[in-house]
Design a protein around this motif. Structure first.
Motif, mmCIF file in Angstrom:
data_model
loop_
_atom_site.group_PDB
_atom_site.id
_atom_site.type_symbol
_atom_site.label_atom_id
_atom_site.label_comp_id
_atom_site.label_asym_id
_atom_site.label_seq_id
_atom_site.Cartn_x
_atom_site.Cartn_y
_atom_site.Cartn_z
ATOM 1 N N ARG A 1 -85.972 8.516 -24.145
ATOM 2 C CA ARG A 1 -87.599 8.068 -24.344
ATOM 3 C C ARG A 1 -89.269 8.295 -24.549
ATOM 4 O O ARG A 1 -89.353 8.057 -22.994
ATOM 5 C CB ARG A 1 -86.628 6.713 -23.729
ATOM 6 N N GLN B 1 -86.216 6.236 -28.599
ATOM 7 C CA GLN B 1 -85.276 6.487 -28.326
ATOM 8 C C GLN B 1 -84.871 7.525 -28.974
ATOM 9 O O GLN B 1 -84.193 7.258 -29.941
ATOM 10 C CB GLN B 1 -84.457 5.189 -28.175
ATOM 11 N N SER C 1 -79.812 12.046 -23.578
ATOM 12 C CA SER C 1 -81.002 11.083 -23.763
ATOM 13 C C SER C 1 -82.297 11.389 -23.357
ATOM 14 O O SER C 1 -82.758 11.467 -22.060
ATOM 15 C CB SER C 1 -80.603 9.622 -24.159
#
Length: 113
Positions: free
Chosen positions: A18, A81, A16
């Motif tokens: 952001r 995100q 991930s």
């Protein structure tokens, strides 16, 4: 109009990141904002859009369910995100303002093991 992206980097598949875009020089809260991306050798692709109030969002089919666009009108920021990242998400990501057609300088996202 000034748009400054941050948060890019190198991440493994499945990871991930952001991204954030800091906006200034215009009335941010009334402007729809988008994230675009451009992979090497390809055209610029619309990733996600959010209205001025944040009440409506739209996503490219390729990122639906994995990416989430949001905004904080008190801080003049729009974020992306990105979860469950794939190698095909590798690109330079740009912030775009729909009121004054402004672009940021871009932030590189590389998804690789």
């Amino acid at each position: 109009v000034q748009l400054v992206e941050s948060g890019g980097g190198l991440v493994q598949p499945g990871g991930s990141l952001r991204l954030s875009c800091a906006a200034s020089g215009f009335t941010f809260s009334t402007s729809a904002m988008s994230w675009y991306r451009q992979a090497p050798g390809k055209g610029r692709e619309l990733v996600a859009t959010i209205t001025g109030t944040g009440g409506i969002t739209n996503y490219a089919d390729s990122v639906k369910g994995r990416f989430t666009i949001s905004r904080d009108n008190a801080k003049n920021t729009v974020s992306l995100q990105m979860n469950s990242l794939k190698p095909e998400d590798t690109a330079v990501y740009y912030c775009y303002d729909h009121s004054y057609y402004g672009w940021g300088q871009g932030t590189q996202v590389t998804v690789s093991s």
